[in-house]
Each structure stands twice: as C-alpha cells, then as structure tokens.
Design a protein around this motif. Structure first.
Motif, PDB file in Angstrom:
ATOM      1  N   ALA A 176       0.832  -1.210   0.000  1.00  0.00           N
ATOM      2  CA  ALA A 176       0.000   0.000   0.000  1.00  0.00           C
ATOM      3  C   ALA A 176       0.862   1.254   0.000  1.00  0.00           C
ATOM      4  N   ALA A 177       1.990   1.196   0.694  1.00  0.00           N
ATOM      5  CA  ALA A 177       2.907   2.331   0.770  1.00  0.00           C
ATOM      6  C   ALA A 177       3.819   2.430  -0.449  1.00  0.00           C
ATOM      7  N   ARG A 178       3.644   1.514  -1.397  1.00  0.00           N
ATOM      8  CA  ARG A 178       4.457   1.459  -2.615  1.00  0.00           C
ATOM      9  C   ARG A 178       5.946   1.310  -2.288  1.00  0.00           C
ATOM     10  N   HIS A 229     -14.818  -4.704   0.846  1.00  0.00           N
ATOM     11  CA  HIS A 229     -13.591  -4.785   0.065  1.00  0.00           C
ATOM     12  C   HIS A 229     -13.128  -6.234   0.017  1.00  0.00           C
ATOM     13  N   THR A 230     -12.090  -6.478  -0.776  1.00  0.00           N
ATOM     14  CA  THR A 230     -11.555  -7.838  -0.905  1.00  0.00           C
ATOM     15  C   THR A 230     -10.125  -7.932  -0.389  1.00  0.00           C
ATOM     16  N   LEU A 231      -9.695  -6.951   0.399  1.00  0.00           N
ATOM     17  CA  LEU A 231      -8.353  -7.024   0.972  1.00  0.00           C
ATOM     18  C   LEU A 231      -8.270  -8.187   1.954  1.00  0.00           C
ATOM     19  N   PRO A 232      -7.105  -8.821   2.079  1.00  0.00           N
ATOM     20  CA  PRO A 232      -6.986  -9.973   2.978  1.00  0.00           C
ATOM     21  C   PRO A 232      -7.149  -9.590   4.440  1.00  0.00           C
ATOM     22  N   GLU A 233      -7.625 -10.545   5.221  1.00  0.00           N
ATOM     23  CA  GLU A 233      -7.770 -10.350   6.659  1.00  0.00           C
ATOM     24  C   GLU A 233      -6.437 -10.635   7.343  1.00  0.00           C
ATOM     25  N   GLU A 234      -6.269 -10.044   8.543  1.00  0.00           N
ATOM     26  CA  GLU A 234      -4.960 -10.090   9.194  1.00  0.00           C
ATOM     27  C   GLU A 234      -4.626 -11.455   9.782  1.00  0.00           C
ATOM     28  N   ASP A 235      -5.564 -12.067  10.501  1.00  0.00           N
ATOM     29  CA  ASP A 235      -5.208 -13.301  11.204  1.00  0.00           C
ATOM     30  C   ASP A 235      -6.369 -14.268  11.395  1.00  0.00           C
ATOM     31  N   THR A 236      -7.552 -13.937  10.905  1.00  0.00           N
ATOM     32  CA  THR A 236      -8.717 -14.803  11.066  1.00  0.00           C
ATOM     33  C   THR A 236      -9.562 -14.720   9.811  1.00  0.00           C
ATOM     34  N   LEU A 237     -10.047 -15.845   9.348  1.00  0.00           N
ATOM     35  CA  LEU A 237     -10.927 -15.849   8.189  1.00  0.00           C
ATOM     36  C   LEU A 237     -12.361 -15.640   8.666  1.00  0.00           C
ATOM     37  N   HIS A 238     -12.854 -14.412   8.515  1.00  0.00           N
ATOM     38  CA  HIS A 238     -14.223 -14.095   8.925  1.00  0.00           C
ATOM     39  C   HIS A 238     -15.249 -14.508   7.873  1.00  0.00           C
ATOM     40  N   TYR A 239     -14.776 -14.763   6.664  1.00  0.00           N
ATOM     41  CA  TYR A 239     -15.677 -15.091   5.554  1.00  0.00           C
ATOM     42  C   TYR A 239     -16.472 -16.357   5.867  1.00  0.00           C
ATOM     43  N   ARG A 240     -17.770 -16.307   5.578  1.00  0.00           N
ATOM     44  CA  ARG A 240     -18.645 -17.464   5.765  1.00  0.00           C
ATOM     45  C   ARG A 240     -19.453 -17.688   4.496  1.00  0.00           C
ATOM     46  N   ALA A 241     -19.801 -18.930   4.216  1.00  0.00           N
ATOM     47  CA  ALA A 241     -20.629 -19.252   3.055  1.00  0.00           C
ATOM     48  C   ALA A 241     -21.225 -20.637   3.246  1.00  0.00           C
ATOM     49  N   GLU A 242     -22.278 -20.916   2.500  1.00  0.00           N
ATOM     50  CA  GLU A 242     -22.902 -22.230   2.451  1.00  0.00           C
ATOM     51  C   GLU A 242     -22.936 -22.684   0.993  1.00  0.00           C
ATOM     52  N   PRO A 243     -23.033 -23.992   0.746  1.00  0.00           N
ATOM     53  CA  PRO A 243     -23.097 -24.459  -0.643  1.00  0.00           C
ATOM     54  C   PRO A 243     -24.234 -23.787  -1.416  1.00  0.00           C
ATOM     55  N   VAL A 259     -10.784 -15.158 -15.402  1.00  0.00           N
ATOM     56  CA  VAL A 259      -9.928 -15.151 -14.217  1.00  0.00           C
ATOM     57  C   VAL A 259      -9.437 -13.736 -13.946  1.00  0.00           C
ATOM     58  N   VAL A 260      -9.593 -13.302 -12.705  1.00  0.00           N
ATOM     59  CA  VAL A 260      -9.219 -11.944 -12.314  1.00  0.00           C
ATOM     60  C   VAL A 260      -7.706 -11.846 -12.125  1.00  0.00           C
ATOM     61  N   ASP A 261      -7.119 -10.741 -12.534  1.00  0.00           N
ATOM     62  CA  ASP A 261      -5.724 -10.429 -12.227  1.00  0.00           C
ATOM     63  C   ASP A 261      -5.695  -9.930 -10.784  1.00  0.00           C
ATOM     64  N   TRP A 262      -5.299 -10.795  -9.849  1.00  0.00           N
ATOM     65  CA  TRP A 262      -5.461 -10.504  -8.428  1.00  0.00           C
ATOM     66  C   TRP A 262      -4.589  -9.325  -7.976  1.00  0.00           C
ATOM     67  N   LYS A 263      -3.374  -9.236  -8.467  1.00  0.00           N
ATOM     68  CA  LYS A 263      -2.512  -8.137  -8.063  1.00  0.00           C
ATOM     69  C   LYS A 263      -3.072  -6.797  -8.532  1.00  0.00           C
ATOM     70  N   ALA A 264      -3.596  -6.774  -9.728  1.00  0.00           N
ATOM     71  CA  ALA A 264      -4.215  -5.547 -10.235  1.00  0.00           C
ATOM     72  C   ALA A 264      -5.452  -5.194  -9.421  1.00  0.00           C
ATOM     73  N   LYS A 265      -6.209  -6.219  -9.027  1.00  0.00           N
ATOM     74  CA  LYS A 265      -7.401  -5.977  -8.219  1.00  0.00           C
ATOM     75  C   LYS A 265      -7.027  -5.402  -6.853  1.00  0.00           C
ATOM     76  N   MET A 266      -5.934  -5.898  -6.253  1.00  0.00           N
ATOM     77  CA  MET A 266      -5.500  -5.371  -4.957  1.00  0.00           C
ATOM     78  C   MET A 266      -5.082  -3.899  -5.074  1.00  0.00           C
ATOM     79  N   GLU A 267      -4.442  -3.546  -6.194  1.00  0.00           N
ATOM     80  CA  GLU A 267      -4.078  -2.145  -6.408  1.00  0.00           C
ATOM     81  C   GLU A 267      -5.327  -1.266  -6.479  1.00  0.00           C
TER      82      GLU A 267
END
Length: 467
Positions: free
Chosen positions: A66-68, A230-244, A438-446
C-alpha cells in the motif's frame, strides 16, 4: 527523520487498525510521500516471505505494498505464531528464535524491546511518513508491564495517536472514553483524535455524542468511516462465511486449528463461478466439488483434531469419489502417510490421512523463500514457509524440485500463493469445468487499495485533520 509519525490503536481487536493503516499508507503514497508501515509485534499465523527470505506478518506485507515500498521485516520485527493455547513460535527480525519462544510472556520484553526500538528508529530515519499499527487495545491493564507494541511504542516514536472504535458492534463512545481513561496522563496527551469505524446509516443520528465525548476528553472525533466492503486480505482470522450454492462449483476449505495463511485463498473466494465454503464443524462432503486443506502451524495437532472430531473418514470417503483434493504445505503433509517430528518442532509424530504416498520429517532448519517454478510450460510464483522435508513413498511429482506431488485426483504442494497465479486458477477452473474470466489478483488489490484510501480517508472527514 520522519516528517510525521502516526499511530493507530483500537479499543478492541478487529476495530479496523490494519485496514485503516493500509488506507493511510496508500493515501500518503499517492500524495508522493516516502511512507513506511510498522507494527512492533503481531500475533498471526498468516505470514509472508520477503525477497530476502525472511518472515513477517501478512498485514504488514500488504501495508508495505500500500505504501508502494518493498516489504521489510523491520516493519514487523516480532511475529508470534500460535501453536497451542499457551504456546507461540517467536519470529524475530524474520527468523525463528526458539530460545525466546520458550520464555514466559512477561520475561520476553527485556529481550525484544531493543529489537523493536532499533527497527522503529531506522524506519523513522528513512521515511517521510511512518504509519504505526498497535495491537488489540492499549487498555489491557494486565499486559501493560510487558507492552512493546502499544503506548510504549507511541511514546518512543512521539507519534500522533488516533484511537479507533468499531461502531457497528455498539458501545463505541463508552469504548473510546473508557480506553482513554485507562491511559496514563502522558499517554493521553499523545491521542489526537477518535475514529468511529464501520459506520452504517444516517450520521445525523450521532447528534451530540461526538461533542459529548470531546467535552469529557478534550479530543475530537476526527473521522466517521463508513462500513466498506472490500476484498483485501484479513490479518489473522478468516471471517468469511458461506454455504453451498446451487449452480456454482462448491469448494470445501477445511479450517482446522492452527490453519495458516488462509488469505491465500482470497482469489478463489472472489472468483466467479466458484463458491468457497470454510468448514469448521464436521459435515458430509458429498455436496462439494473439491476439497482444500490449507497450511497449518501445528500439523500434528491439526491431524489429531481431524481424528478426534470425526473428520478423517469424511475426507477419505471424499477422496474415494475421485473429486479433486488439494493440500498446501501443512495440508499436503496431512494428506501424506507419516509426519515425523524427531526434534519436537511441533507436537510429536503422527500418521496422516494416507491419501498421498509421502513421508514428512520436521527439520530444525526452516525454509522461508520466494519461489518460482515451471509447471506445464508456465511459471508459477509463490513462497515457502515450512519445517517439513518431504519424500515420496510412491506419489508422482506434480511440481518440480520436491515442491509438489500427485496421486490420482489428490495433489499437494509446498508452494503458497498458487491462486495468485492466473494460469493456475485457470487450470483449477478447467478441472472443475468452470467457464469464467480469471481476475488479475494483483491488479485488483491495487484498485482496492486506491479505493479504500479515497473512501476511508478522503470521504470520512479525516483528511483535513491529517495535513
């Protein structure tokens, strides 16, 4: 010497410190400043590897991006990686320190504070703007004597402190006032503003509450940051939840104790045509189209959990269905036959799931490096973090240089970060017969970093208090 040193602290864990630190880093970087992030001590099993083969927290790695600037272990000189309820591996300046890892918590400060000071001041010397993140809350009175990450750092750095409350959980004004009151007078003087984070709804409903808080403390509420998706990664816990979900390919992500680096599956979580379902409780896997076993900081304990909770027969039954299984690092070791721990690196020998004919021996020497390999005519880039040395007992090579093996539809790899490679994601989608871009993940993070800098700083009223 830094023109400005800012420190973000929270009333609680998960108040949004890491997220707002990344936003501030990108805000100042976009203004053309030489910015550096810093967090003295992080506790997380989400780790990254720098170009020079050293470990640091994933959050500070992202903040450096983020700080380049290049990620540097000085930005996170102490990393604690939980291995049990009362045991953590201590990573000091990017390398494991077994001696400090054995010390009681309150005996570590004399050994670590000098390391923190040196890293802090070296970054202050080279940065124009230094953005520091605290940990948990500075109001943990029971931990204050051993503090090397919160107010002790703020005083050492002479930082302007902003205290963050998660207003979405309720009680934000009480949290801010109570936290401020728990600080010493000298510490209170460092606090320059309060931030209400994760706000939903009509700001006029706050009415006189911010003014009431300022009358009590003399400190203004400088920003009201909206709840931002947003889709930025979480620091230490996966809060994301989903069902089939019907109509999508459902991927089971097994979240056993001490699972590590779960953020590496974010590109898959946000991939169209795919539905990733993190699993903690035992359930039938019949409805899933693929299964992923992530890394683990304590592979033997994770295997015992699989056995004790009844997961093991479900996984073996899933394998018999010939659906794809992928294990990353510790997940690959779990898929093997034997895990040997002659040096007591983790918690003893244990038999694996037996789905890959592999034997892993945990070595005293830890492998940490960024790696690129050739795979079916394409380059896959990622990183390695493992004590394990694995040999085949019959499994076929999948990735070169002993980095991956395959047996039927079951594959395992030591290479973290596979899903950040568009070509690998495409290969994975092809196996599942998914037709999707397929998404370009690095570009998406930028794009995400620029967006949160705009929304969290410029649109919150905070910017006018920073300059």
């Amino acid at each position: 010497m830094a023109l400005k040193t800012i420190m973000l602290m929270g009333c609680t864990s998960d108040a949004g410190k890491s997220f707002l630190t990344a936003a501030l880093c990108r805000h100042y970087a976009n203004l053309g400043y030489r910015v550096r992030p810093f967090k003295a001590q992080n506790m997380s099993n989400f780790a990254a590897v720098t170009r020079d083969g050293l470990e640091m927290g994933r959050a500070q790695y992202l903040q450096a991006i983020a700080a380049r600037t290049l990620p540097d272990v000085r930005m996170n000189p102490v990393l604690l990686k939980p291995m049990a309820d009362t045991q953590s591996a201590v990573i000091v300046m990017g390398k494991p320190d077994p001696e400090i890892s054995l010390l009681p918590w309150f005996d570590r400060k004399p050994r670590l504070w000098g390391v923190v000071q040196e890293a802090l001041h070296s970054l202050q010397e080279e940065a124009e703007i230094l953005i520091i993140e605290g940990a948990g809350s500075p109001a943990e009175i029971n931990l204050k004597k051993s503090d090397i990450v919160n107010m002790r750092v703020a005083l050492e750095a002479q930082a302007d402190v902003y205290l963050i409350a998660d207003i979405d959980k309720g009680g934000a004004f009480a949290h801010l006032l109570g936290t401020w009151m728990c600080l010493d007078e000298e510490e209170q003087k460092r606090v320059k503003g309060f931030i209400l984070n994760k706000f939903r709804g009509d700001k006029t409903l706050l009415r006189e509450a911010p003014m009431w808080l300022e009358e009590k403390t003399g400190i203004p509420v400088v920003a009201i940051v909206d709840m931002l998706h947003h889709t930025l990664p979480e620091e230490d816990t996966l809060h994301y939840r989903a069902e089939p979900k019907f109509g999508l390919k459902n991927i089971a992500l097994l979240c056993y104790p001490y699972a590590s680096n779960l953020d590496e599956f974010d590109p898959l979580i946000h991939q169209s045509g795919i539905n990733v379902v993190p699993l903690r409780e035992v359930r039938d896997l019949e409805v899933f189209d693929a299964l992923i076993l992530p890394g683990s900081r304590n592979t033997a304990q994770s295997m015992r959990w699989l056995n004790d909770t009844g997961w093991t027969p479900h996984i073996q039954q899933f394998a018999a269905s010939q659906k794809p299984i992928l294990g990353i690092c510790g997940g690959m070791q779990l898929l093997g036959q034997h895990i040997l721990d002659p040096h007591h690196i983790e918690s003893g020998d244990i038999e694996g799931l037996g789905l890959l004919a592999l034997e892993t021996t945990l070595s005293e020497n830890k492998t940490t490096l960024q790696t690129s390999v050739q795979h079916e005519g394409k380059v896959l880039s990622g990183y390695e973090i493992h004590h394990g040395q694995t040999r085949s007992l019959g499994a076929k090579p999948w990735l070169p240089d002993g980095l991956g093996w395959q047996q039927g539809n079951t594959r395992g790899a030591y290479l973290h970060g596979l899903f950040e490679n568009r070509l690998f994601v495409q290969e994975f989608l092809n196996i599942l017969n998914v037709q999707a871009e397929v998404v370009d993940w690095k570009a998406k993070m930028e794009e995400e970093l620029n967006a949160i800098a705009e929304q969290a700083i410029n649109n919150s009223g905070w910017e006018e208090h920073l300059d």
